[in-house]
Scaffold this active site. Sequence first.
Site, PDB file in Angstrom:
ATOM      1  N   ASN A   8      11.063 -48.235  44.677  1.00 29.21           N
ATOM      2  CA  ASN A   8      12.417 -47.613  45.198  1.00 29.21           C
ATOM      3  C   ASN A   8      12.596 -46.626  44.278  1.00 29.21           C
ATOM      4  O   ASN A   8      13.618 -46.421  43.074  1.00 29.21           O
ATOM      5  CB  ASN A   8      12.814 -49.177  45.148  1.00 29.21           C
ATOM      6  CG  ASN A   8      14.346 -48.501  45.855  1.00 29.21           C
ATOM      7  OD1 ASN A   8      14.417 -47.245  46.708  1.00 29.21           O
ATOM      8  ND2 ASN A   8      15.552 -49.739  45.537  1.00 29.21           N
ATOM      9  N   TRP A   9      12.653 -45.361  44.564  1.00 27.26           N
ATOM     10  CA  TRP A   9      13.155 -44.691  43.678  1.00 27.26           C
ATOM     11  C   TRP A   9      14.793 -44.042  44.081  1.00 27.26           C
ATOM     12  O   TRP A   9      15.019 -42.905  43.693  1.00 27.26           O
ATOM     13  CB  TRP A   9      12.477 -42.546  44.468  1.00 27.26           C
ATOM     14  CG  TRP A   9      11.123 -43.156  44.101  1.00 27.26           C
ATOM     15  CD1 TRP A   9      10.280 -43.809  43.743  1.00 27.26           C
ATOM     16  CD2 TRP A   9       9.918 -42.127  44.226  1.00 27.26           C
ATOM     17  NE1 TRP A   9       9.065 -43.793  43.313  1.00 27.26           N
ATOM     18  CE2 TRP A   9       8.727 -42.299  44.301  1.00 27.26           C
ATOM     19  CE3 TRP A   9      10.486 -40.668  45.275  1.00 27.26           C
ATOM     20  CZ2 TRP A   9       7.066 -41.888  44.127  1.00 27.26           C
ATOM     21  CZ3 TRP A   9       9.042 -39.588  45.186  1.00 27.26           C
ATOM     22  CH2 TRP A   9       7.482 -39.908  45.187  1.00 27.26           C
ATOM     23  N   LYS A  10      15.257 -44.461  44.665  1.00 26.49           N
ATOM     24  CA  LYS A  10      17.085 -44.913  45.522  1.00 26.49           C
ATOM     25  C   LYS A  10      17.021 -43.077  45.188  1.00 26.49           C
ATOM     26  O   LYS A  10      16.365 -42.551  45.613  1.00 26.49           O
ATOM     27  CB  LYS A  10      17.549 -45.118  44.384  1.00 26.49           C
ATOM     28  CG  LYS A  10      16.883 -46.794  43.771  1.00 26.49           C
ATOM     29  CD  LYS A  10      17.399 -47.436  42.913  1.00 26.49           C
ATOM     30  CE  LYS A  10      16.965 -48.706  42.776  1.00 26.49           C
ATOM     31  NZ  LYS A  10      17.678 -49.756  41.157  1.00 26.49           N
ATOM     32  N   HIS A  68      18.822 -54.343  50.093  1.00 28.81           N
ATOM     33  CA  HIS A  68      18.892 -53.904  49.032  1.00 28.81           C
ATOM     34  C   HIS A  68      20.603 -54.654  48.066  1.00 28.81           C
ATOM     35  O   HIS A  68      21.504 -53.930  49.215  1.00 28.81           O
ATOM     36  CB  HIS A  68      18.594 -52.725  48.852  1.00 28.81           C
ATOM     37  CG  HIS A  68      18.478 -52.931  46.834  1.00 28.81           C
ATOM     38  ND1 HIS A  68      18.923 -52.452  45.506  1.00 28.81           N
ATOM     39  CD2 HIS A  68      17.188 -52.504  46.338  1.00 28.81           C
ATOM     40  CE1 HIS A  68      19.068 -52.284  44.727  1.00 28.81           C
ATOM     41  NE2 HIS A  68      17.222 -52.554  45.056  1.00 28.81           N
ATOM     42  N   GLU A  73      22.525 -53.409  46.435  1.00 30.16           N
ATOM     43  CA  GLU A  73      22.908 -52.350  46.360  1.00 30.16           C
ATOM     44  C   GLU A  73      23.859 -51.611  47.908  1.00 30.16           C
ATOM     45  O   GLU A  73      24.618 -50.616  48.096  1.00 30.16           O
ATOM     46  CB  GLU A  73      22.152 -50.871  45.707  1.00 30.16           C
ATOM     47  CG  GLU A  73      21.756 -50.602  44.154  1.00 30.16           C
ATOM     48  CD  GLU A  73      20.790 -50.141  43.652  1.00 30.16           C
ATOM     49  OE1 GLU A  73      20.498 -49.253  44.067  1.00 30.16           O
ATOM     50  OE2 GLU A  73      20.554 -50.566  42.704  1.00 30.16           O
ATOM     51  N   GLU A 133      14.882 -60.336  44.235  1.00 32.68           N
ATOM     52  CA  GLU A 133      15.941 -59.756  43.442  1.00 32.68           C
ATOM     53  C   GLU A 133      17.022 -60.260  42.783  1.00 32.68           C
ATOM     54  O   GLU A 133      18.151 -59.766  43.302  1.00 32.68           O
ATOM     55  CB  GLU A 133      15.602 -58.225  43.420  1.00 32.68           C
ATOM     56  CG  GLU A 133      14.802 -57.240  44.360  1.00 32.68           C
ATOM     57  CD  GLU A 133      15.316 -56.097  43.886  1.00 32.68           C
ATOM     58  OE1 GLU A 133      13.810 -55.414  44.008  1.00 32.68           O
ATOM     59  OE2 GLU A 133      16.001 -55.738  44.820  1.00 32.68           O
ATOM     60  N   GLY A 178      18.003 -53.240  37.094  1.00 32.52           N
ATOM     61  CA  GLY A 178      18.425 -51.995  36.169  1.00 32.52           C
ATOM     62  C   GLY A 178      19.709 -52.774  35.191  1.00 32.52           C
ATOM     63  O   GLY A 178      19.596 -51.440  34.410  1.00 32.52           O
ATOM     64  N   SER A 197      13.661 -54.993  36.625  1.00 29.31           N
ATOM     65  CA  SER A 197      13.768 -54.776  35.085  1.00 29.31           C
ATOM     66  C   SER A 197      12.695 -54.837  35.457  1.00 29.31           C
ATOM     67  O   SER A 197      11.896 -55.565  33.882  1.00 29.31           O
ATOM     68  CB  SER A 197      14.452 -55.538  34.031  1.00 29.31           C
ATOM     69  OG  SER A 197      16.251 -54.520  34.770  1.00 29.31           O
ATOM     70  N   GLY A 215      14.404 -48.397  38.910  1.00 28.63           N
ATOM     71  CA  GLY A 215      13.516 -47.005  37.541  1.00 28.63           C
ATOM     72  C   GLY A 215      12.539 -47.023  37.527  1.00 28.63           C
ATOM     73  O   GLY A 215      12.122 -45.764  36.849  1.00 28.63           O
TER      74      GLY A 215
HETATM   75  C1  PEP Z   1      15.769 -51.935  42.197  1.00 29.94           C
HETATM   76  O1  PEP Z   1      16.451 -51.673  42.507  1.00 29.94           O
HETATM   77  O2  PEP Z   1      15.455 -52.299  43.465  1.00 29.94           O
HETATM   78  C2  PEP Z   1      14.475 -52.789  41.185  1.00 29.94           C
HETATM   79  C3  PEP Z   1      14.147 -53.906  40.992  1.00 29.94           C
HETATM   80  O3  PEP Z   1      14.829 -51.976  39.983  1.00 29.94           O
HETATM   81  P1  PEP Z   1      14.797 -52.260  38.126  1.00 29.94           P
HETATM   82  O4  PEP Z   1      13.658 -51.962  38.717  1.00 29.94           O
HETATM   83  O5  PEP Z   1      15.174 -50.644  37.917  1.00 29.94           O
HETATM   84  O6  PEP Z   1      15.475 -53.100  37.903  1.00 29.94           O
END
Ligand code: PEP
Length: 246
Positions: free
Chosen positions: A11-13, A96, A98, A164, A170, A208, A230
């Site tokens: 997921n490049w966001k 998600h 976010e 998640e 993150g 993470s 990330g």
């Molecule tokens: C995400 O935003 O779906 C995610 C898992 O981010 P990260 O790997 O950076 O924790």
Amino acid sequence: MTDAKPLIAGNWKMNGLRAEAVALAEATAAAAASDACEVAVFPPFTALDAVAGALAGSPVALGGQDCHEAEAGAHTSCISAAMLADLGCRYVILGHSERRHGRRETSETVRDKARAAFRAGLTPIVCVGETRAQRIRGLGDEAVVDQVFGSVPHAEGPIMLAYEPVWAIGTGKTATVEEIAGMHDILGGVLEALERDCEGSPILYGGSVTPDNAAEILAVEGVGGLLVGGASLDAQAFGEIIRAAG
Ligand code: PEP
């Protein structure tokens, strides 16, 4: 891990102008040579077309980071599931954290979006996860189960879940293998209650994930893949995570 090939999803966001996205897609495609897993990337909407071109002929699948619940109409700034399918997307991330917490998106909206994804032939990846406060108060399991019952349509279309934990996204704080195993076990039961065949509804873990912990997490019973934020922006790190699945 289930018998199905795990999905490693990046997921490049909101990162990457088109040239950067194309370079990252090309490097990801080069790293995804193994057929031990499926790989998918989720670029920003503005880079989807360019990335689709860069991935042509590669096994890496494309996905959108969200879609609108309506098929078309007066929804300024929004993107429909059919628009994503038209660009070659196979998947769409929905719910998600976010969006749930940053944009106050409800489970009901996520469920309507999942139905829109089915109509367009996309597989939704529905994200669920408890906040740190819910976890501290011992309400984590209940919060996640409520999200699944609210967000996942009953026995319609193929779907994936992504567990998640919000506190792990993150932050560099990954859930322990025991925590992941426990929640994936609960989620498997919820999918059964929704009359979904669990083998056909993989449950990913996200939060993470790095090259250092990917193999250990993929080995957890019930984990059908990884949703990586990330680390998916670094082709070398994402390549190592892909290799951890093989
Ligand atoms: C995400 O935003 O779906 C995610 C898992 O981010 P990260 O790997 O950076 O924790």
